[in-house]
Design a protein around this motif. Structure first.
Motif, PDB file in Angstrom:
ATOM      1  N   SER A 112       0.853  -1.185   0.000  1.00 30.38           N
ATOM      2  CA  SER A 112       0.000   0.000   0.000  1.00 30.38           C
ATOM      3  C   SER A 112       0.889   1.235   0.000  1.00 30.38           C
ATOM      4  N   VAL A 113       0.320   2.353  -0.367  1.00 32.47           N
ATOM      5  CA  VAL A 113       1.080   3.614  -0.330  1.00 32.47           C
ATOM      6  C   VAL A 113       1.532   3.902   1.097  1.00 32.47           C
ATOM      7  N   GLU A 114       0.667   3.635   2.066  1.00 29.01           N
ATOM      8  CA  GLU A 114       1.014   3.896   3.469  1.00 29.01           C
ATOM      9  C   GLU A 114       2.224   3.072   3.902  1.00 29.01           C
ATOM     10  N   ASN A 115       2.232   1.782   3.560  1.00 29.18           N
ATOM     11  CA  ASN A 115       3.360   0.941   3.935  1.00 29.18           C
ATOM     12  C   ASN A 115       4.632   1.348   3.202  1.00 29.18           C
ATOM     13  N   ALA A 116       4.501   1.721   1.947  1.00 31.19           N
ATOM     14  CA  ALA A 116       5.673   2.158   1.187  1.00 31.19           C
ATOM     15  C   ALA A 116       6.247   3.447   1.770  1.00 31.19           C
TER      16      ALA A 116
ATOM     17  N   LEU B  66       9.307 -12.424   6.373  1.00 31.82           N
ATOM     18  CA  LEU B  66       9.430 -11.145   7.067  1.00 31.82           C
ATOM     19  C   LEU B  66       8.596 -10.070   6.386  1.00 31.82           C
ATOM     20  N   MET B  67       8.640 -10.052   5.051  1.00 35.30           N
ATOM     21  CA  MET B  67       7.867  -9.050   4.320  1.00 35.30           C
ATOM     22  C   MET B  67       6.373  -9.255   4.535  1.00 35.30           C
ATOM     23  N   GLU B  68       5.959 -10.497   4.481  1.00 37.04           N
ATOM     24  CA  GLU B  68       4.544 -10.798   4.701  1.00 37.04           C
ATOM     25  C   GLU B  68       4.100 -10.345   6.087  1.00 37.04           C
ATOM     26  N   ASP B  69       4.943 -10.591   7.089  1.00 34.82           N
ATOM     27  CA  ASP B  69       4.581 -10.238   8.462  1.00 34.82           C
ATOM     28  C   ASP B  69       4.452  -8.728   8.647  1.00 34.82           C
ATOM     29  N   VAL B  70       5.423  -7.964   8.132  1.00 32.94           N
ATOM     30  CA  VAL B  70       5.374  -6.514   8.363  1.00 32.94           C
ATOM     31  C   VAL B  70       4.260  -5.864   7.549  1.00 32.94           C
ATOM     32  N   LEU B  71       3.971  -6.418   6.359  1.00 37.61           N
ATOM     33  CA  LEU B  71       2.883  -5.848   5.569  1.00 37.61           C
ATOM     34  C   LEU B  71       1.538  -6.116   6.225  1.00 37.61           C
ATOM     35  N   GLU B  72       1.426  -7.267   6.884  1.00 36.38           N
ATOM     36  CA  GLU B  72       0.174  -7.585   7.569  1.00 36.38           C
ATOM     37  C   GLU B  72       0.002  -6.725   8.811  1.00 36.38           C
ATOM     38  N   SER B  73       1.099  -6.515   9.548  1.00 37.12           N
ATOM     39  CA  SER B  73       1.010  -5.738  10.785  1.00 37.12           C
ATOM     40  C   SER B  73       1.064  -4.235  10.546  1.00 37.12           C
ATOM     41  N   GLY B  74       1.682  -3.833   9.429  1.00 39.29           N
ATOM     42  CA  GLY B  74       1.883  -2.407   9.171  1.00 39.29           C
ATOM     43  C   GLY B  74       3.057  -1.824   9.921  1.00 39.29           C
ATOM     44  N   ASP B  75       3.744  -2.639  10.705  1.00 38.71           N
ATOM     45  CA  ASP B  75       4.900  -2.166  11.481  1.00 38.71           C
ATOM     46  C   ASP B  75       6.172  -2.344  10.657  1.00 38.71           C
ATOM     47  N   ILE B  76       6.346  -1.518   9.656  1.00 35.34           N
ATOM     48  CA  ILE B  76       7.502  -1.635   8.768  1.00 35.34           C
ATOM     49  C   ILE B  76       8.791  -1.341   9.538  1.00 35.34           C
ATOM     50  N   ALA B  77       8.735  -0.353  10.420  1.00 36.46           N
ATOM     51  CA  ALA B  77       9.929   0.016  11.181  1.00 36.46           C
ATOM     52  C   ALA B  77      10.393  -1.098  12.097  1.00 36.46           C
ATOM     53  N   GLY B  78       9.488  -2.012  12.455  1.00 39.22           N
ATOM     54  CA  GLY B  78       9.843  -3.088  13.360  1.00 39.22           C
ATOM     55  C   GLY B  78      10.872  -4.041  12.787  1.00 39.22           C
ATOM     56  N   ILE B  79      11.093  -3.979  11.457  1.00 37.81           N
ATOM     57  CA  ILE B  79      12.059  -4.887  10.840  1.00 37.81           C
ATOM     58  C   ILE B  79      13.470  -4.613  11.338  1.00 37.81           C
TER      59      ILE B  79
END
Length: 447
Positions: free
Chosen positions: A64-68, A148-161
């Motif tokens: 999504s634009v928000e996640n990007a 990892l990508m699937e998890d952060v996209l589902e949670s929206g916590d991109i910074a958590g990576i």
């Protein structure tokens, strides 16, 4: 640094998804090209030979634009982790964000995320710049990029990576803090910090509950239990050149008390020990050497257990193709010298008998009384351990010393230069995960 201190050997009583290959999704130099390469999809069904799924497909997911935008923000701040934001061409990512959600945004954001994961998890330095680094890092299999990508996209916590992948060791945290505090004009120190932060990423993120770790340039070995230093030992390491100690991650499978030493041919022939033993029987007996000459002239020399044995009273059995291990020495006075890079490659350890008994007890191979009795018997005895212990032989030129003070260590083997050069060069994609350097067996373990 927190350190736990326990008295003598009594410490033992107190301590009782498929992998996804790291591939780029872009042609040649991906994040510096305006256009990403097309990703080939595998048809769901075709009446012909079944083909394996293209592993790259799992690495292109829907953004999504928000996640990007959140990913772009992470890249903006990634310098705090010792990585270069310019490597990831966040400007091109923002161009796709401006265009809105699309396949092009998915490809671009997935590619940026993949590179970020690879650098945080595996290190940015390519393998050919890691001289004599033979540690195999399992993190790419344990933490595959697609999952990892699937998890952060589902949670929206991109910074958590970043938190999920950054090394957890206290030394890394100290280097990260030092980087933040070092002025930009002190470029030499900053580069040295960056190189050593990256070295921590070359190691497994989880080093284990109890393990041994030695930093070759520091001449120190640490026994770690639950993140605390239980014991420290001074070491003697390989001399620069062909006998330099390589960097390894191996496993202690047993403890050998009163070892024999099968002398390597580099010493038997190269240093003339074989002929000296055969020609001087009285001296050979005094040193515990026994030699045999085969019909073809081959000389084999084995040093028996005893006070002159070059391995001292113990060695840790950690089988590896490099024939490197940790052992005692009869020349314990050498631990007081400043320059302790003088072995044939193996690592000599002070208070080695204490270490041997501790490892045997922690590993469930012997009780305290049994370990003491075996060590005092004078007989060759191998004690296998039920609970094996990892040993990490590392190479850091900037970090915390055994007392918890951040300082520089001498670059004994000139291994900083290729790492520093790689950090100044453009990022390398599709990197090898195993070293192709020659394995040089330096000292063969005793029989």
């Amino acid at each position: 640094m927190r350190r736990a201190h326990f008295g003598g050997i009594a410490l033992a009583a107190l301590l009782v998804s498929a992998p996804v290959a790291g591939q780029t999704l872009f042609a040649q130099d991906p994040l510096q090209n305006e256009d990403g390469a097309q990703v080939t999809s595998t048809p769901e069904f075709e009446s012909r030979e079944v083909m394996q799924e293209d592993p790259r497909d799992a690495l292109v997911q829907n953004w999504s634009v928000e996640n990007a935008m959140a990913l772009a923000a992470v890249i903006d701040g990634i310098a705090a982790e010792g990585l270069n934001p310019a490597d990831y061409r966040v400007d091109l990512l923002r161009e796709e964000i401006e265009r809105g959600e699309s396949r092009a945004l998915d490809v671009r954001a997935s590619g940026v995320f993949t590179w970020l994961v690879e650098d945080l998890r595996d290190g940015r330095t390519p393998m050919d710049s890691r001289r004599q680094w033979f540690v195999v890092d399992p993190d790419a299999d344990l933490l595959p990029t697609a999952r990892l990508m699937e998890d952060v996209l589902e949670s929206g916590d991109i910074a958590g990576i970043v938190e999920a992948l950054a090394p957890t060791h206290e030394d890394y945290a100290a280097l990260r803090a030092a980087l933040a505090e070092t002025p930009g004009e002190d470029s030499d120190t900053r580069k040295l910090i960056l190189a050593n932060m990256d070295r921590w990423r070359w190691l497994p993120r989880d080093l284990g509950g109890q393990y041994l770790i030695t930093n070759v340039p520091e001449y120190q070995l640490r026994l770690m239990v639950n993140g605390q230093i239980i014991r420290t030992y001074r070491t003697i390491v390989g001399a620069p050149g062909r006998t330099a100690t390589p960097q390894l991650a191996e496993t202690v499978e047993g403890v050998v008390f009163n070892p024999t030493w099968t002398v390597p041919q580099s010493i038997v022939v190269g240093e003339g020990l074989g002929n000296r033993v055969l020609n001087n029987p009285a001296w050979a007996r005094s040193q515990g050497y026994r030699a045999t000459r085969g019909a073809n002239g081959y000389i084999s020399v084995v040093q028996q257990p005893g006070p002159t044995n070059s391995l001292g009273k113990m060695k840790l059995d950690m089988p590896n193709p490099h024939a490197i291990f940790l052992h005692d020495t009869p020349n314990r006075n050498l631990f007081d010298s400043d320059n302790r890079a003088r072995s044939h490659g193996c690592i000599r350890v002070e208070r080695a008998l204490e270490l041997a008994m501790t490892v045997a007890i922690l590993g469930g191979g012997a009780s305290r009384d049994e370990a003491v009795g075996i060590s005092q018997s004078g007989d060759y005895t191998r004690v296998p351990v039920e609970r094996t212990m990892p040993v990490y032989i590392t190479y850091f030129t900037y970090g915390l010393d055994a007392d918890g003070t951040l300082r520089k260590f001498e670059d004994l083997y000139d291994r900083d230069a290729p790492v520093l050069a790689s950090l100044d060069a453009p990022r390398v994609g599709n990197r090898a995960t195993f070293s192709s350097e020659e394995i040089i067996p330096i000292e063969r373990p005793g029989a």
